[in-house]
Design a protein around this motif. Structure first.
Motif, PDB file in Angstrom:
ATOM      1  N   GLU A 131      -6.073   1.493   4.635  1.00 37.68           N
ATOM      2  CA  GLU A 131      -6.346   3.235   5.021  1.00 37.68           C
ATOM      3  C   GLU A 131      -6.829   3.224   6.368  1.00 37.68           C
ATOM      4  O   GLU A 131      -6.396   4.177   7.166  1.00 37.68           O
ATOM      5  N   GLY A 161       0.874  -1.235   0.089  1.00 37.73           N
ATOM      6  CA  GLY A 161      -0.048  -0.119   0.149  1.00 37.73           C
ATOM      7  C   GLY A 161       0.758   1.237  -0.143  1.00 37.73           C
ATOM      8  O   GLY A 161       0.501   2.235  -0.780  1.00 37.73           O
ATOM      9  N   ARG A 176     -10.291  -3.206  -1.234  1.00 36.08           N
ATOM     10  CA  ARG A 176      -9.384  -3.694  -0.331  1.00 36.08           C
ATOM     11  C   ARG A 176      -8.267  -2.759   0.477  1.00 36.08           C
ATOM     12  O   ARG A 176      -7.933  -2.795   1.339  1.00 36.08           O
ATOM     13  N   GLU A 177      -8.014  -1.773  -0.786  1.00 32.27           N
ATOM     14  CA  GLU A 177      -6.864  -0.709  -0.344  1.00 32.27           C
ATOM     15  C   GLU A 177      -7.659   0.130   0.873  1.00 32.27           C
ATOM     16  O   GLU A 177      -6.828   0.623   1.670  1.00 32.27           O
ATOM     17  N   LYS A 184     -10.772   6.465  -0.493  1.00 29.79           N
ATOM     18  CA  LYS A 184     -10.855   5.594  -1.744  1.00 29.79           C
ATOM     19  C   LYS A 184     -12.246   5.551  -1.797  1.00 29.79           C
ATOM     20  O   LYS A 184     -13.115   5.226  -0.967  1.00 29.79           O
ATOM     21  N   TRP A 188     -10.290  -3.406  -6.403  1.00 26.59           N
ATOM     22  CA  TRP A 188      -9.087  -3.232  -5.467  1.00 26.59           C
ATOM     23  C   TRP A 188      -8.997  -1.995  -4.633  1.00 26.59           C
ATOM     24  O   TRP A 188      -8.506  -2.435  -3.320  1.00 26.59           O
ATOM     25  N   SER A 189     -10.162  -1.013  -4.797  1.00 27.06           N
ATOM     26  CA  SER A 189     -10.057   0.167  -3.969  1.00 27.06           C
ATOM     27  C   SER A 189     -10.700  -0.454  -2.548  1.00 27.06           C
ATOM     28  O   SER A 189     -10.568   0.099  -1.505  1.00 27.06           O
TER      29      SER A 189
END
Lengths: 424, 424
Positions: B279, B78, B274-275, B212, B271-272
């Motif tokens: 965060e 990340g 998961r990311e 995100k 993917w956002s």
């Protein structure tokens, strides 16, 4: 171990005794500690794909056990029928499928080892990720039994591939071997599991000296041969990828001829060619063997240069003591087995080969012991591949863990024999 | 370094300063040695796929450089926009694609490091196979700058995948997550590049606290979500494999719903999600974070048990100081990020979580520092994952290479501070 340490009795840890550089054999009066009876599979976790076993388990037995459960040992060696996993770990054995499954520094998740003073290092983790302090197990991988005796291993095992395909191609030059390798990485990528090469004269000795019967499926001889293998989960996909690679290589004239094994018999035939080369190197004839790794672009130059040198000195030819200088090995790992077949051992020939080969390797930042280790045979040449600062750090580690020098003396460091064994 | 060593001045090596456990921050009056200006790519060998660079190169810059040449850094985090490769190596960073490309113990081929006394360990090998003595570079991987400062790295880089596919599925239970993982290993095998999971409450915090924007493509909420990614050389083949997996999972009722990203926008959206979870854990709210690895079958039990414990003690609920206990992470690596969201920090809550979480992990032979390291935050808990004999061996290594204890004191071993820096 504690007793031997107190009494300063030297020990040689020994597994299947298949090492190529004498790492597992005593030099003087060392006591052999053989791990053959430590042969229990302790546990297998089929969800994570992790096997936990004694160090004396024979590689092939482990693989058979895993095959029944749909998994594979991420390591394949010619000596798999007798070598042991503890010995593999201690030598950091490479082999044919390193290209696909990676090295033991990755696949060994945990180790149990006994230090010189009898302390048991119990690190049989089965975790893929563990950053609690230094990864001390790494020190035992490839230290050839000079820092401790490995008694247990925990190993990451991949799913056994459902489909395996193999092709053999004939090539005109080493440049073409390199082009074919680049293309294979591009086209086969994740299914590429072996990329082995040999020259025509290697194959001649494989046929003459090896036990394997094989048939070369081409009408003429080529200067170089490459065996490409794919291992994957879908046979159709892999065949398509391999077919596409071969078409491209033929079209661009990188290879002159090629065949894909159509059944198990053909598959075995093609692998027999490669396996016969290793066998030839173990034949009871005078052979000088070097296990070298080098940057791929210069990998075969060492064979050509040594051949030329021996020709120029009148050593190689119908009337000279040397019959041939050949090379074969693992292109994917930059590893060549440089082999000199001779009619007899001669100090003159040896002095022309060594230290020439070591100096040549050193000049190109290569390794004089790629996958076989230093053992006793190469221990005095460590300086050709490692700087004095690195060797000094290794000696410090040795002294720290084995201050009396009882563990496998003369191996790795040819001069470490602090236990002063009686010379015979 | 030599000067600092002689004068017994303590040093903290620091890269991008993105570590999660304070490994790169000074505790008292240590001198920060930051590697940001060591940012040169020294060489790239496109045949072997090996890059040689300074330790201060930012991970994302390296990856961009390699992308232009058809290769990829075998590591994705990340913090890639600011973390540095030297820091990654020193932490033994794991990340999302460890499942596919393996750990740094495999992919780091060589290191250049400076020891406490100023000795330069010049081991920038670019060879895949090198068994000349002990693999000393392994000691620097994951030792968090306590044994030396990494100044150069040689890294094995795979071919960049031509095709990447991603799917998101919703599942009813953690048992189903495990079944889906086993099936994914079977069906996707060599193209499986990520298998990430999270629970519904994780996603709630991702949305609330992460930057995100994302859309969950399902009509209802599920207790668990899994993101599966494939990376391979042939888009059609990979899509077929992924499609086959999803059909099987839906048919056998292991998953309740699933979508495959059809374009770049959908790929980024999935993917956002998961990311955003990572965060959320960095948000400026009271959070207790634990980076744990455990055998997969019990991986989520620690989340459930801790939640239950806090409920039973009246801490978790509308009127308690704790809002939620959630878990997400890398199933493929047995790595869960156990996260407790609170309304305020409280000694009472902390005493209920610690040492409970460490004891729980220890009981199942897990790691209390899976991929983030010990740093300062976890240094006193090493004994939960390593035996006294192992910790003792680590201390010996530390004393051998840094006898004055000037390198990153209080990290890894909380009590090592032999240089006695002035306390402020």
């Amino acid at each position: 171990m504690r007793y031997c340490n107190t009494e300063r009795l030297a020990i040689v840890p020994q597994g299947g005794n298949t090492g190529a550089v004498g790492g597992g054999v005593p030099i003087f009066d060392e006591i052999i500690v053989n791990t053959s009876n430590l042969n229990r599979i302790r546990k297998f976790d089929s969800l994570a794909g992790v096997i936990l076993c004694d160090s004396g388990c024979v590689l092939e037995h482990l693989d058979n056990y895993l095959a029944e459960r749909g998994y594979i040992v991420p390591l394949d060696l010619g000596s798999k029928g007798s070598c042991q996993i503890g010995g593999n770990v201690s030598t950091n054995a490479g082999g044919i499928r390193l290209l696909r499954y990676g090295a033991l520094h990755e696949n060994v998740l945990g180790l149990e080892a006994v230090l010189a003073d009898g302390t048991i290092i119990d690190g049989l983790s089965t975790l893929r990720k563990d950053n609690t302090g230094y990864d001390v197990k790494q020190l035992f991988i490839g230290s050839e039994g000079t820092l401790g005796i490995v008694t247990g291993v925990s190993l990451l095992t991949p799913k056994r591939p459902k489909a395996v395909n193999v092709a053999l191609v004939g090539l005109e030059s080493y440049e073409n071997v390199q082009s074919a390798f680049l293309r294979a990485k591009e086209d086969l990528s994740e299914v590429l599991s072996a990329f082995e090469f040999w020259d025509a004269r290697s194959m001649y000795y494989g046929k003459a000296l090896g036990s394997k019967k094989f048939r070369v499926p081409f009408e003429r001889e080529y200067p170089f041969y490459v065996l490409v293998e794919t291992s994957g989960s879908n046979s159709d996909h892999d065949s398509e990828k391999l077919g596409h690679l071969l078409e491209g290589l033929l079209e661009d004239n990188f290879v002159k001829d090629g065949v894909v094994a159509q059944d198990r018999t053909q598959y075995t035939n093609l692998w027999s060619i490669r396996e016969s080369l290793g066998e030839a190197c173990g034949a009871p004839v005078p052979i000088y063997k070097y296990d070298i790794s080098l940057p791929v672009p210069v990998l075969y130059n060492i064979v050509e240069d040594l051949r030329q040198r021996l020709i120029e000195c009148g050593m190689l030819g119908p009337h000279g003591p040397v019959s041939d200088v050949v090379g074969f090995g693992h292109i994917g790992d930059g590893n060549v087995h440089l082999t000199v077949f001779a009619k007899e051992f001669s100090p003159k020939v040896k002095s022309l080969i060594e230290p020439y080969v070591y100096e040549w390797t050193s000049q190109y930042q290569g390794s004089i012991a790629a996958e076989h280790g230093l053992g006793i045979k190469n221990s005095e040449y460590i300086g050709y591949s490692k700087t004095p600062a690195m060797v000094n750090m290794m000696r410090k580690i040795k002294r720290m863990l084995d201050p009396s020098g009882i563990l496998n003396p003369y191996k790795v460091f040819h001069d470490i024999s602090e236990s002063q064994p009686t010379q015979q």
